[in-house]
Design a protein around this motif. Structure first.
Motif, PDB file in Angstrom:
ATOM      1  N   MET A  67      81.776  26.993 -32.090  1.00  0.00           N
ATOM      2  CA  MET A  67      83.051  26.499 -32.589  1.00  0.00           C
ATOM      3  C   MET A  67      83.846  27.655 -33.186  1.00  0.00           C
ATOM      4  O   MET A  67      83.291  28.483 -33.899  1.00  0.00           O
ATOM      5  N   VAL A  68      85.136  27.710 -32.876  1.00  0.00           N
ATOM      6  CA  VAL A  68      86.031  28.746 -33.404  1.00  0.00           C
ATOM      7  C   VAL A  68      87.271  28.064 -33.947  1.00  0.00           C
ATOM      8  O   VAL A  68      87.828  27.168 -33.309  1.00  0.00           O
ATOM      9  N   VAL A  69      87.714  28.494 -35.131  1.00  0.00           N
ATOM     10  CA  VAL A  69      88.948  27.988 -35.724  1.00  0.00           C
ATOM     11  C   VAL A  69      89.863  29.185 -35.960  1.00  0.00           C
ATOM     12  O   VAL A  69      89.435  30.211 -36.488  1.00  0.00           O
ATOM     13  N   VAL A  70      91.126  29.055 -35.540  1.00  0.00           N
ATOM     14  CA  VAL A  70      92.125  30.104 -35.721  1.00  0.00           C
ATOM     15  C   VAL A  70      93.278  29.520 -36.528  1.00  0.00           C
ATOM     16  O   VAL A  70      93.826  28.470 -36.162  1.00  0.00           O
ATOM     17  N   SER A 104      91.307  24.399 -33.451  1.00  0.00           N
ATOM     18  CA  SER A 104      89.844  24.401 -33.331  1.00  0.00           C
ATOM     19  C   SER A 104      89.475  24.411 -31.856  1.00  0.00           C
ATOM     20  O   SER A 104      89.997  23.616 -31.077  1.00  0.00           O
ATOM     21  N   TYR A 105      88.563  25.311 -31.491  1.00  0.00           N
ATOM     22  CA  TYR A 105      88.089  25.450 -30.111  1.00  0.00           C
ATOM     23  C   TYR A 105      86.585  25.284 -30.079  1.00  0.00           C
ATOM     24  O   TYR A 105      85.888  25.616 -31.040  1.00  0.00           O
ATOM     25  N   GLY A 106      86.051  24.802 -28.951  1.00  0.00           N
ATOM     26  CA  GLY A 106      84.613  24.649 -28.818  1.00  0.00           C
ATOM     27  C   GLY A 106      84.136  25.031 -27.427  1.00  0.00           C
ATOM     28  O   GLY A 106      84.904  24.977 -26.461  1.00  0.00           O
ATOM     29  N   LEU A 107      82.883  25.424 -27.345  1.00  0.00           N
ATOM     30  CA  LEU A 107      82.264  25.759 -26.062  1.00  0.00           C
ATOM     31  C   LEU A 107      80.842  25.189 -26.049  1.00  0.00           C
ATOM     32  O   LEU A 107      79.978  25.628 -26.807  1.00  0.00           O
ATOM     33  N   VAL A 108      80.629  24.181 -25.194  1.00  0.00           N
ATOM     34  CA  VAL A 108      79.314  23.567 -25.027  1.00  0.00           C
ATOM     35  C   VAL A 108      78.471  24.465 -24.133  1.00  0.00           C
ATOM     36  O   VAL A 108      78.956  25.030 -23.160  1.00  0.00           O
ATOM     37  N   ASN A 109      77.211  24.607 -24.480  1.00  0.00           N
ATOM     38  CA  ASN A 109      76.268  25.461 -23.756  1.00  0.00           C
ATOM     39  C   ASN A 109      76.751  26.915 -23.677  1.00  0.00           C
ATOM     40  O   ASN A 109      76.647  27.566 -22.631  1.00  0.00           O
ATOM     41  N   ALA A 130      93.975  34.291 -39.509  1.00  0.00           N
ATOM     42  CA  ALA A 130      92.555  34.264 -39.864  1.00  0.00           C
ATOM     43  C   ALA A 130      91.778  33.480 -38.816  1.00  0.00           C
ATOM     44  O   ALA A 130      92.336  32.647 -38.110  1.00  0.00           O
ATOM     45  N   TRP A 131      90.489  33.773 -38.724  1.00  0.00           N
ATOM     46  CA  TRP A 131      89.627  33.101 -37.752  1.00  0.00           C
ATOM     47  C   TRP A 131      88.230  32.922 -38.325  1.00  0.00           C
ATOM     48  O   TRP A 131      87.840  33.604 -39.272  1.00  0.00           O
ATOM     49  N   LEU A 132      87.498  31.969 -37.763  1.00  0.00           N
ATOM     50  CA  LEU A 132      86.117  31.736 -38.136  1.00  0.00           C
ATOM     51  C   LEU A 132      85.364  31.259 -36.899  1.00  0.00           C
ATOM     52  O   LEU A 132      85.907  30.468 -36.123  1.00  0.00           O
ATOM     53  N   ALA A 133      84.139  31.736 -36.692  1.00  0.00           N
ATOM     54  CA  ALA A 133      83.296  31.307 -35.572  1.00  0.00           C
ATOM     55  C   ALA A 133      81.934  30.895 -36.118  1.00  0.00           C
ATOM     56  O   ALA A 133      81.397  31.538 -37.019  1.00  0.00           O
ATOM     57  N   GLN A 134      81.388  29.807 -35.567  1.00  0.00           N
ATOM     58  CA  GLN A 134      80.086  29.308 -35.996  1.00  0.00           C
ATOM     59  C   GLN A 134      79.348  28.783 -34.779  1.00  0.00           C
ATOM     60  O   GLN A 134      79.876  27.958 -34.034  1.00  0.00           O
ATOM     61  N   GLY A 135      78.130  29.289 -34.546  1.00  0.00           N
ATOM     62  CA  GLY A 135      77.307  28.810 -33.444  1.00  0.00           C
ATOM     63  C   GLY A 135      76.280  27.810 -33.935  1.00  0.00           C
ATOM     64  O   GLY A 135      75.839  27.876 -35.085  1.00  0.00           O
ATOM     65  N   PHE A 136      75.911  26.877 -33.071  1.00  0.00           N
ATOM     66  CA  PHE A 136      74.906  25.858 -33.380  1.00  0.00           C
ATOM     67  C   PHE A 136      73.937  25.739 -32.211  1.00  0.00           C
ATOM     68  O   PHE A 136      74.274  26.045 -31.075  1.00  0.00           O
ATOM     69  N   THR A 137      72.747  25.232 -32.483  1.00  0.00           N
ATOM     70  CA  THR A 137      71.860  24.716 -31.446  1.00  0.00           C
ATOM     71  C   THR A 137      71.511  23.293 -31.852  1.00  0.00           C
ATOM     72  O   THR A 137      71.654  22.917 -33.020  1.00  0.00           O
ATOM     73  N   GLY A 141      78.415  19.344 -28.874  1.00  0.00           N
ATOM     74  CA  GLY A 141      79.857  19.521 -29.009  1.00  0.00           C
ATOM     75  C   GLY A 141      80.514  18.757 -30.125  1.00  0.00           C
ATOM     76  O   GLY A 141      79.868  18.220 -31.010  1.00  0.00           O
ATOM     77  N   PHE A 142      81.846  18.731 -30.035  1.00  0.00           N
ATOM     78  CA  PHE A 142      82.670  18.060 -31.035  1.00  0.00           C
ATOM     79  C   PHE A 142      82.511  16.552 -30.969  1.00  0.00           C
ATOM     80  O   PHE A 142      82.334  15.984 -29.902  1.00  0.00           O
ATOM     81  N   GLY A 143      82.645  15.925 -32.111  1.00  0.00           N
ATOM     82  CA  GLY A 143      82.773  14.484 -32.202  1.00  0.00           C
ATOM     83  C   GLY A 143      84.184  14.190 -32.665  1.00  0.00           C
ATOM     84  O   GLY A 143      85.139  14.820 -32.215  1.00  0.00           O
TER      85      GLY A 143
END
Length: 163
Positions: A67-70, A104-109, A130-137, A141-143
């Motif tokens: 997930m990335v937020v700009v 807000s942007y997202g990338l699944v897999n 400003a920007w922020l990026a956060q990876g998850f496992t 994706g987004f809800g």
């Protein structure tokens, strides 16, 4: 309207704090494995360029999501897109208030490993951003997303990363 870098940085700082709140307390669901947050990356940039590149690590594991937020002032340029390791990220939300925009942007897999995150603008932003990026496992994706006047205090925004 005249904007100074000091005021711009204050607003971006507030927006980034909201985003950090989101990342720390977002409602997250796991799939088959436990939800795991990777390292968070963030920055505040001065503007003046149509593209910004930074190395970001997406943790390995199943059901990866990045997930990335700009947050930016659209004067002089708007976000044209965000890619991770050459893969286009999907725009999920656009919030506008007080002349500023948060996307807000997202990338699944997302590919596991350290790769370039590229944020592109239609033209060089006149003011800082400003920007922020956060990876998850453990997430696919987004809800749902909601917000309540995130420019004023208290700030509130919820992004659900779901199955």
């Amino acid at each position: 309207m005249i904007r100074t870098m000091k005021n711009t940085n204050k607003i971006f700082s507030n927006m980034l704090m909201v985003t950090l709140f989101i990342m720390g307390f977002a409602f997250l669901s796991s799939v088959n494995a436990a939800l795991v947050k990777g390292s968070a990356y963030s920055g505040s940039e001065a503007g003046g360029s149509t593209s910004y590149t930074v190395s970001v690590n997406q943790p390995s594991g199943s059901d990866r999501f990045l997930m990335v937020v700009v947050a930016h002032d659209p004067v002089g340029g708007d976000v044209n897109g965000v890619t991770f390791n050459g893969d286009a990220m999907t725009l999920k939300t656009t919030l506008s208030a007080a002349g500023f925009v948060e996307r807000s942007y997202g990338l699944v897999n997302a590919d596991a490993g350290t790769y370039n995150l590229v944020i592109s603008f239609s033209s060089a932003p006149t003011y800082g951003w400003a920007w922020l990026a956060q990876g998850f496992t453990g997430s696919t994706g987004f809800g749902n997303t909601t917000a309540n006047n995130y420019v004023n205090s208290p700030h509130s925004k919820t992004i659900t990363v779901s199955e």
